[in-house]
Design an enzyme around this catalytic site. Structure first.
Site, PDB file in Angstrom:
ATOM      1  N   ASN A 356       0.810  -1.209   0.000  1.00 22.18           N
ATOM      2  CA  ASN A 356       0.000   0.000   0.000  1.00 22.18           C
ATOM      3  C   ASN A 356       0.849   1.268   0.000  1.00 22.18           C
ATOM      4  OD1 ASN A 356      -2.433  -1.312  -0.094  1.00 22.18           O
ATOM      5  ND2 ASN A 356      -2.758  -1.279   2.113  1.00 22.18           N
ATOM      6  N   VAL A 358       3.207   1.876  -1.945  1.00 24.79           N
ATOM      7  CA  VAL A 358       3.400   2.235  -3.354  1.00 24.79           C
ATOM      8  C   VAL A 358       2.234   3.083  -3.843  1.00 24.79           C
ATOM      9  CG1 VAL A 358       3.724   1.304  -5.678  1.00 24.79           C
ATOM     10  CG2 VAL A 358       4.683   0.107  -3.696  1.00 24.79           C
ATOM     11  N   GLN A 359       1.048   2.890  -3.271  1.00 24.14           N
ATOM     12  CA  GLN A 359      -0.144   3.640  -3.654  1.00 24.14           C
ATOM     13  C   GLN A 359      -0.289   4.937  -2.854  1.00 24.14           C
ATOM     14  OE1 GLN A 359      -3.310   0.871  -2.982  1.00 24.14           O
ATOM     15  NE2 GLN A 359      -2.563  -0.614  -4.490  1.00 24.14           N
ATOM     16  N   CYS A 442      -7.021  -1.113   9.590  1.00 24.20           N
ATOM     17  CA  CYS A 442      -6.575  -2.023   8.527  1.00 24.20           C
ATOM     18  C   CYS A 442      -6.268  -1.142   7.321  1.00 24.20           C
ATOM     19  CB  CYS A 442      -7.610  -3.093   8.241  1.00 24.20           C
ATOM     20  SG  CYS A 442      -9.284  -2.481   7.950  1.00 24.20           S
ATOM     21  N   SER A 443      -6.949  -1.340   6.194  1.00 27.10           N
ATOM     22  CA  SER A 443      -6.754  -0.441   5.057  1.00 27.10           C
ATOM     23  C   SER A 443      -7.674   0.776   5.176  1.00 27.10           C
ATOM     24  CB  SER A 443      -6.999  -1.186   3.741  1.00 27.10           C
ATOM     25  OG  SER A 443      -6.028  -2.208   3.564  1.00 27.10           O
ATOM     26  N   TRP A 446     -12.999  -0.528   7.784  1.00 23.82           N
ATOM     27  CA  TRP A 446     -14.402  -0.945   7.890  1.00 23.82           C
ATOM     28  C   TRP A 446     -14.596  -2.452   7.731  1.00 23.82           C
ATOM     29  CZ3 TRP A 446     -14.942   3.054   3.553  1.00 23.82           C
ATOM     30  CH2 TRP A 446     -14.423   2.566   2.350  1.00 23.82           C
ATOM     31  N   LYS A 484     -19.431  -1.880   4.729  1.00 23.95           N
ATOM     32  CA  LYS A 484     -20.174  -1.763   3.468  1.00 23.95           C
ATOM     33  C   LYS A 484     -21.033  -3.014   3.225  1.00 23.95           C
ATOM     34  CE  LYS A 484     -16.756  -0.855   0.636  1.00 23.95           C
ATOM     35  NZ  LYS A 484     -16.123  -0.379  -0.600  1.00 23.95           N
ATOM     36  N   ARG A 488     -20.402  -5.751   0.374  1.00 23.63           N
ATOM     37  CA  ARG A 488     -19.877  -7.024   0.857  1.00 23.63           C
ATOM     38  C   ARG A 488     -20.893  -8.160   0.748  1.00 23.63           C
ATOM     39  NH1 ARG A 488     -16.057  -4.527  -0.029  1.00 23.63           N
ATOM     40  NH2 ARG A 488     -14.491  -3.732   1.438  1.00 23.63           N
TER      41      ARG A 488
END
EC number: 3.1.3.95
Length: 790
Positions: A356, A358-359, A442-443, A446, A484, A488
């Site tokens: 992540n 890299v983003q 986390c990312s 959520w 979500k 999901r």
């Protein structure tokens, strides 16, 4: 039990109604010519609506060519005819004094019939039962299979369809395999390839609504007044319960910075931060975090004053930093008077977090944050979890021998992922119980964050292990903080493959983790396994609006509280279905002694093999215990009534003994000889055993008084205890084993799995479905229609 329905007397009015048809409402695709003996209408459903299947079998059906099933099928005349039948049905129910056909369905009113196919075989995938031939009806809300012999009627909400697979044409016919989101697998066999293809395309359209307003929750035509369910979570009240009030703890305060969802549309509009955090610090941290999800308080541990906060990953890239975010983290640590050390937990594997970077995202640099320790936990992302559950379902549904089953289960890694979630949650719970505040992400904060944060609170706070508290926990950390559910759970059909990649069983996995803990600590939870399974089913069925939308803002924009019903109100009415008979509120406080060895994690067969009767216990221990407790309670209530009646009899006997005297003027009339004869008899009073008397003298005395009363014409009839009262309650209830159908002969509804609640009538002791039992006005007894009429 025989599935034959007894003959029901019909009136001229019912005969007229049974023979009435409306052309163009029920199109059918028949493998043979449609005759009145084979065609049947789903509106005459005796399973859901208590109708008479014998009358439905004689209802003629109109035949419409398959081309009518295209998008042009909903012509004005057809829609008008369907609505007309709805109105006439309601009128007939009113005139005949019976319950509305839509009452008790549980899924709202049925939509229009979109398709009907007869001569369809329902195939038992395990081969333990013979195949059933019947008719498939596809409506705008449900798929209904009804056997020709009336032995089975299966209803499936279209929102529960996960996938439809079409097999190749063989000599036996063409197979359709319907895989459901609540893990039911339905296999249909059709003899004609054209009928199979048409049904396949219809099911594909029904399973993937394009617009959210097409979901089953919006099909409700009744006025919605469900404020209690939609206001289940009161944020200030819940935070006050935890101890976060200015009067209780001035170090934390509520902020209105997100009123109207201005800074983060996936957060709730009420947020709590350290009191010392200024608005500029909060806005700076918000810009530095993915999706604007800055660190906010979700749980305050009153005993140690440690805080549990959640957020999303920072936008660090390889070298970026944010002074405001660092300051907010420092203030979170200082808000804990017992320890300024802060523990930051990243639930991702380290390699995923490095990718992540890299983003332009990534994770915090521990050198830039004072008094902070950093930990990684290897919980995989949504794509790995989706593939893992798919392999798990292959193991529990497709494997034919034990060796293949264990091999497929091991390759799925599902139990390993459950263990990782529980270990991370236990690490957080232990840290907070020692007085160390924690921040978790986390990312985007959520998915994995919701899992471990909610599980941590479940381990720490016994309130969340109650039926009501568990709903508050879901409302707060899943619904409130923006898991979500639409994406999901695949509520709305994917228009492209990219949207399909968003589907993942994150919430199902968390419920599985809760069940794993329940296996180790069965006395710590007020609710039972049925409670978790029911929540899981309605998350996907979209029958209620509770889990529709990706965040609170979506639900508010859709005005769900005014247009749909809440799942919590539905479950409140069935509170006794979810009670754990082994629950002990004081047995456990914090569950910090869990065994996280791999051997303690097992497959949740009650969930994944719910509809496989041969793999489920014939009798569930919780249900047996609850039934025994309920039966004992009914009998104790009856004993209390009998004791009250006996006390009344004793009081009447005492009144008679003091008031009844032998008149002197009757001695010469022969009364003396009668009384002397009675005194010489060694006969006890018939009520002596009930009145708990043993002396023969008192028995003879009461017998004398009774005779005197009879002779004098003042006999009290209340002294005779009616036999019906002694036999009003059944001493032996129908056993749960083998009870696969409702005992009401006009219903005969099938219990599709052992997880479904079987309810006893308190008078006759027979098992009925919920629709066939009525509560007494005082709600102390449940009685069937027959006992109620008697």
């Amino acid at each position: 039990m025989s599935a034959t329905t007894p003959a029901v007397s019909t009136t001229p009015l019912t005969a007229w109604w049974n023979n009435m048809t409306l052309s163009g409402i029920y199109p059918s695709i028949s493998t043979t010519s449609t005759t009145p003996s084979t065609a049947s209408s789903s509106w005459s459903s005796h399973f859901i609506f208590g109708g008479n299947p014998s009358t439905a079998a004689n209802t003629p059906q109109s035949t419409v060519p398959p081309s009518a099933l295209s998008s042009g099928y909903t012509e004005d005349i057809t829609v008008a005819g369907s609505l007309l039948k709805d109105k006439i049905t309601g009128l007939m129910d009113t005139l005949m004094g019976r319950e509305s056909v839509h009452a008790g369905c549980g899924y709202g009113e049925d939509g229009r019939i979109a398709m009907m196919v007869d001569k369809v075989y329902l195939v038992d995938r395990l081969g333990s039962h013979e195949n059933l031939v019947g008719t498939v009806h596809v409506t705008t809300t449900h798929i209904i299979f009804r056997a020709e012999n009336g032995s089975k009627e299966l209803w499936l909400a279209t929102g529960l369809i996960a996938s439809v697979e079409r097999g190749t044409l063989t000599a036996a016919g063409c197979q359709l395999v319907i895989r459901c989101k609540h893990f039911q697998v339905i296999t249909l066999l059709l003899s004609r390839d054209k009928s199979c293809q048409d049904l396949y395309e219809t099911l594909q359209r029904a399973a993937k609504p394009v617009n959210v307003s097409e979901l089953l929750a919006f099909e409700n035509r009744e006025p919605v007044d469900d404020a209690r369910g939609w206001k289940r979570l009161d944020w200030p009240a819940e935070m006050a319960r935890q101890g976060v009030l200015a009067s209780q703890n001035p170090k934390w305060t509520q902020s209105g910075i997100n009123e109207g969802f201005t800074i983060c549309d996936t957060y709730p509009d009420k947020l709590w931060f350290p009191t010392a955090a200024s608005t500029s610090v909060l806005l700076g941290s918000c810009k530095f975090r993915s999706r604007g999800r800055l660190p906010v308080l979700t749980y305050f541990h009153r005993q140690t004053e440690a805080a549990l906060c959640r957020c999303a990953q920072p936008l660090t890239g390889f070298s970026a930093r944010c002074v405001e975010d660092e300051k907010l983290m420092e203030l979170v640590g200082k808000a804990n008077p017992n320890s300024e050390n802060l523990l930051l937990v990243d639930t991702r594997p380290r390699v995923n977090a490095m990718v992540n970077k890299v983003q332009g995202k990534g994770f915090e640099d521990e050198r830039n944050y004072s008094n902070m320790r950093f930990h990684f936990f290897d919980i995989e992302n949504i794509h790995v979890m989706r593939a893992s559950q798919a392999r798990l379902l292959d193991a529990v549904t497709k494997c034919r021998d034990v060796a293949e089953y264990w091999k497929t289960l091991e390759s799925s890694g599902w139990l390993k992922h459950l263990r990782a979630v529980v270990e991370c949650s236990l690490f957080l719970a232990e840290s907070i119980s020692r007085g160390t505040s924690c921040v978790v992400h986390c990312s985007d904060g959520w998915d994995r964050t919701s899992q471990v944060v909610a599980m941590c609170q479940l381990l720490l706070d016994p309130y969340y292990r109650t039926i009501h508290g568990f709903q508050i926990l879901i409302e707060k950390d899943w619904l409130g903080f923006g898991h979500k559910f639409d994406d999901r759970c695949g509520h709305v059909g994917a228009l492209n493959d990219e949207a399909g990649k968003e589907i993942s069983p994150i919430f199902s996995q968390w419920l599985d983790c809760v069940w794993q803990i329940m296996q180790q600590k069965p006395r710590a939870f007020q609710f039972n396994e049925r409670y978790l399974i029911e929540i899981h089913e309605h998350v996907y069925s979209c029958q209620f609006g509770t889990f529709v939308g990706n965040c609170d803002k979506d639900r508010r924009d859709l005005n769900l509280s005014k247009r749909t019903k809440s799942l919590w109100t539905f479950m409140d009415a069935r509170h006794d279905d979810y009670m754990n008979p082994f629950y002990s509120p004081t047995a456990h406080v914090a569950l910090l002694d869990l065994d996280t060895r791999a051997a303690r994690f097992s497959v949740w067969t009650g969930m994944y093999n719910r509809f496989d009767g041969g793999l489920q216990p014939r009798e569930r221990l919780e249900d047996l215990t609850m039934t025994a407790m309920e039966h004992v309670g009914v009998l104790e209530s009856h004993v209390a009534q009998l004791r009250t009646r006996l006390a009344e009899l004793k009081s009447q006997q005492q009144q008679l003994s003091t008031s009844a005297t032998t008149p002197t003027n009757m001695i010469d009339s022969g009364m003396s000889s009668a009384t002397d004869e009675l005194k010489n008899l060694s006969i006890s009073h018939p009520l002596d055993p009930l009145l708990n008397t043993s002396t023969s003298s008192s028995s003879t005395s009461r017998l004398l008084e009774r005779a005197t009363s009879q002779e004098s014409g003042v006999m009290d009839s209340s002294l005779y205890y009616p036999d019906e009262a002694l036999t009003r309650y059944s001493l032996k209830w129908q056993p749960l084993r083998g009870a696969d159908r409702c005992s009401n002969p006009t219903c005969r509804g099938e219990f599709s799995s052992t997880i479904e609640r079987r309810i006893h009538c308190h008078l006759c002791g027979m098992i009925f479905c919920r629709r066939c039992l009525k509560s007494t006005p005082d709600e102390r007894e449940r009685v069937c229609d027959k006992c109620k009429s008697d």
